[in-house]
Design a protein around this motif. Structure first.
Motif, short mmCIF file in Angstrom:
data_model
loop_
_atom_site.label_atom_id
_atom_site.label_comp_id
_atom_site.label_asym_id
_atom_site.label_seq_id
_atom_site.Cartn_x
_atom_site.Cartn_y
_atom_site.Cartn_z
N SER A 46 0.84 -1.20 0.00
CA SER A 46 0.00 0.00 0.00
C SER A 46 0.87 1.25 0.00
O SER A 46 2.10 1.16 0.23
N TYR A 49 -1.95 14.30 2.85
CA TYR A 49 -2.44 12.97 3.24
C TYR A 49 -1.38 11.96 2.84
O TYR A 49 -1.00 11.89 1.67
N HIS A 50 -0.90 11.17 3.82
CA HIS A 50 0.14 10.19 3.50
C HIS A 50 -0.22 8.78 3.97
O HIS A 50 0.62 7.89 3.88
N GLY A 51 -1.42 8.56 4.50
CA GLY A 51 -1.81 7.21 4.87
C GLY A 51 -2.37 7.13 6.27
O GLY A 51 -2.56 8.15 6.95
N GLU A 109 3.37 15.73 -1.49
CA GLU A 109 2.70 15.31 -2.72
C GLU A 109 2.88 16.42 -3.76
O GLU A 109 2.65 17.59 -3.45
N VAL A 135 -5.93 14.05 -1.42
CA VAL A 135 -7.04 14.09 -0.47
C VAL A 135 -7.28 15.55 -0.03
O VAL A 135 -8.41 15.97 0.22
N VAL A 157 1.63 8.74 -4.80
CA VAL A 157 0.59 7.71 -4.72
C VAL A 157 -0.61 8.08 -5.61
O VAL A 157 -1.22 7.21 -6.23
C1 PLP Z 1 -0.86 10.86 -1.52
C2 PLP Z 1 -1.20 9.61 -0.78
N1 PLP Z 1 -0.25 8.97 -0.09
C3 PLP Z 1 -0.49 7.84 0.58
C4 PLP Z 1 -1.75 7.28 0.58
C5 PLP Z 1 -2.00 6.01 1.33
O1 PLP Z 1 -2.13 4.96 0.43
P1 PLP Z 1 -2.91 3.62 0.86
O2 PLP Z 1 -4.33 3.98 1.04
O3 PLP Z 1 -2.63 2.70 -0.29
O4 PLP Z 1 -2.26 3.14 2.11
C6 PLP Z 1 -2.78 7.89 -0.13
C7 PLP Z 1 -4.13 7.33 -0.15
O5 PLP Z 1 -5.10 7.95 -0.49
C8 PLP Z 1 -2.50 9.09 -0.82
O6 PLP Z 1 -3.45 9.74 -1.51
#
Ligand code: PLP
Length: 436
Positions: free
Chosen positions: A113, A141-143, A213, A218, A248
């Motif tokens: 993920s 948003y990083h998870g 990002e 998000v 991501v």
């Molecule tokens: C920029 C970003 N990083 C990390 C993630 C987390 O990814 P995951 O949901 O596959 O753990 C997301 C999920 O929306 C995201 O948009």
């Protein structure tokens, strides 16, 4: 297969057996049972145009025949070994990632993920640099893991638990709501300079790494000015800080001009993290970094499912399909057409405060004209009404007032026309009631 449950039955069952935090986009959700290309089908066989791709994940279209064939072939041949055994798909994928990522990024760690990719990249950045502090951006948003949710600067996704240590935040490049109350015409990129202020005032002066990002997903497709990351990277280099581009959402051609959004910004990162579109819906994530960083001190890692043959073979097929079907080019052309159409729509509906994004990574922030007061209820209504007219849109932003349009990258101009028509009808209904 047994007949699908009715919506009502499924809703009740979901409420009974899933923790309530697992939230849903729609108030009255359809029960999706099938996907094909850029379309979803509900339990009654009704078709929906998918303009959100899961959550920005179905990059080449639902159940793409070539990708599916490779997934099934791999499932029927070798499904699982884990990273401690010698298998080829994971290694082939790592080779491909080295080929398509910019600069000298060459060594990968394949995960399940995006969350796990970000965790892994931060750990390696800390180990390799011998430093600890991490800089992230507001509205990011990083998870959802402990560290990744600490890195996430959006209270909706932060549980009321003690955060992970060593994370500080800089202001983001959010021109529509500039944290420094500037306009793009009157600003000297104070947001970029804020990274230096944060290093000087909130860290030891020697942070390990910054994660950001290229376009905040998000957060509501918040798109920094062209020069932003160039300036930030100069500051990071001055203090010897590594840089992780969290791709991501922006990865694999979605922004339309390069395979990775950070290349659009003219910056070479030390890490790229990726997930979502890489697997077209199969669970996979990865980070890639330089040999120099990767070879510095990481102890043993095992991963039961990370880099499994099925997800790896699927990801390879996805990357090939993006090239063969020129989907990055399509994101640029059709995405440009979408953004133009949204700007036209904005002329009729002043509550569409800001249209932003690149390629097929697009956001429309809804706010009260003049005051810019966020309009989350109206945004939710547009998304709900559009769904009732069989167009699936996303929603996000810190205030929940941004429509997110990030469809499979194979959509057509006709799909965009349908989407705009349905959004117009929804906006007419919302405007008829007036803002609350
Ligand atoms: C920029 C970003 N990083 C990390 C993630 C987390 O990814 P995951 O949901 O596959 O753990 C997301 C999920 O929306 C995201 O948009």
């Amino acid at each position: 297969m047994s007949a699908p449950l009715s919506r009502e039955e499924l809703k009740k069952k979901r409420e009974k057996y899933l923790v309530p935090g697992v939230k849903q986009l729609f108030a009255e959700p359809p029960h999706f049972v099938r996907g094909q290309g850029q379309y979803l089908f509900d339990e009654k066989g009704q078709e929906y145009l998918d303009m959100f791709a899961g959550i920005v994940t179905v990059s080449v279209g639902h159940c793409h025949p070539k990708v599916l064939k490779r997934t099934v072939e791999q499932l029927q041949t070798l499904q699982h070994t884990s990273t401690i055994f010698l298998t080829q798909p994971m290694v082939d994928l790592a080779e491909k990632l080295a080929e398509i990522t910019p600069g000298n990024l060459s060594k990968s760690y394949i995960t399940n993920s995006g969350t796990e990719a970000n965790e892994g990249a931060i750990v390696l950045a800390r180990v390799a640099s011998g430093r600890q502090e991490v800089i992230a951006l507001e509205h990011s948003y990083h998870g959802q893991s402990h560290l990744a949710s600490t890195l996430t600067a959006n209270n909706t996704y932060k549980q009321p638990v003690a955060p992970a240590a060593g994370v500080v935040f800089a202001a983001n490049a959010y021109c529509y709501r500039c944290p420094f109350k500037k306009t793009p015409e009157s600003c000297d990129l104070e947001c970029a300079l804020d990274v230096e202020r944060v290093i000087e005032t909130q860290t030891s002066g020697q942070p390990a790494v910054m994660i950001a990002e290229p376009i905040q997903g998000v957060g509501g497709a918040i798109t920094p000015p062209d020069e932003y990351f160039v300036q930030v990277k100069k500051i990071l280099e001055k203090y010897g800080v590594l840089f992780i581009a969290d791709e991501v959402q922006t990865g694999f051609g979605r922004t339309g001009t390069n395979m990775f959004g950070i290349t659009d910004c003219g910056v070479q990162p030390d890490f790229i993290t990726m997930a979502k579109g890489l697997g077209n819906g199969l669970p996979i994530g990865a980070y890639i970094t330089t040999a120099e960083i990767a070879d510095k001190g990481l102890k043993s890692i095992i991963n039961t499912f990370g880099g499994n043959p099925v997800s790896s073979a699927t990801a390879l097929a996805v990357i090939e399909t993006i090239a063969e079907e020129k989907l990055m080019e399509n994101s640029r052309v059709v995405g440009g057409y979408l953004i133009e159409g949204l700007k036209e729509l904005q002329k009729s509906f002043p509550i569409l405060g800001d249209v932003r994004g690149k390629g097929l990574m697009v956001g429309v922030e809804m706010s009260e004209p003049g005051s810019k007061r966020p309009l989350p209820a109206e945004c939710a209504r547009v998304v709900e009404l559009s769904k009732d007219s069989h167009v699936v849109l996303g929603k996000g932003g810190l205030y929940g007032n941004t429509i997110r349009i990030k469809p499979p990258m194979n959509i057509t101009r006709e799909n965009v026309d349908t989407c705009l028509k349905v959004m117009r009808q929804a906006l007419e209904k919302v405007a008829a009631v007036g803002v609350r």
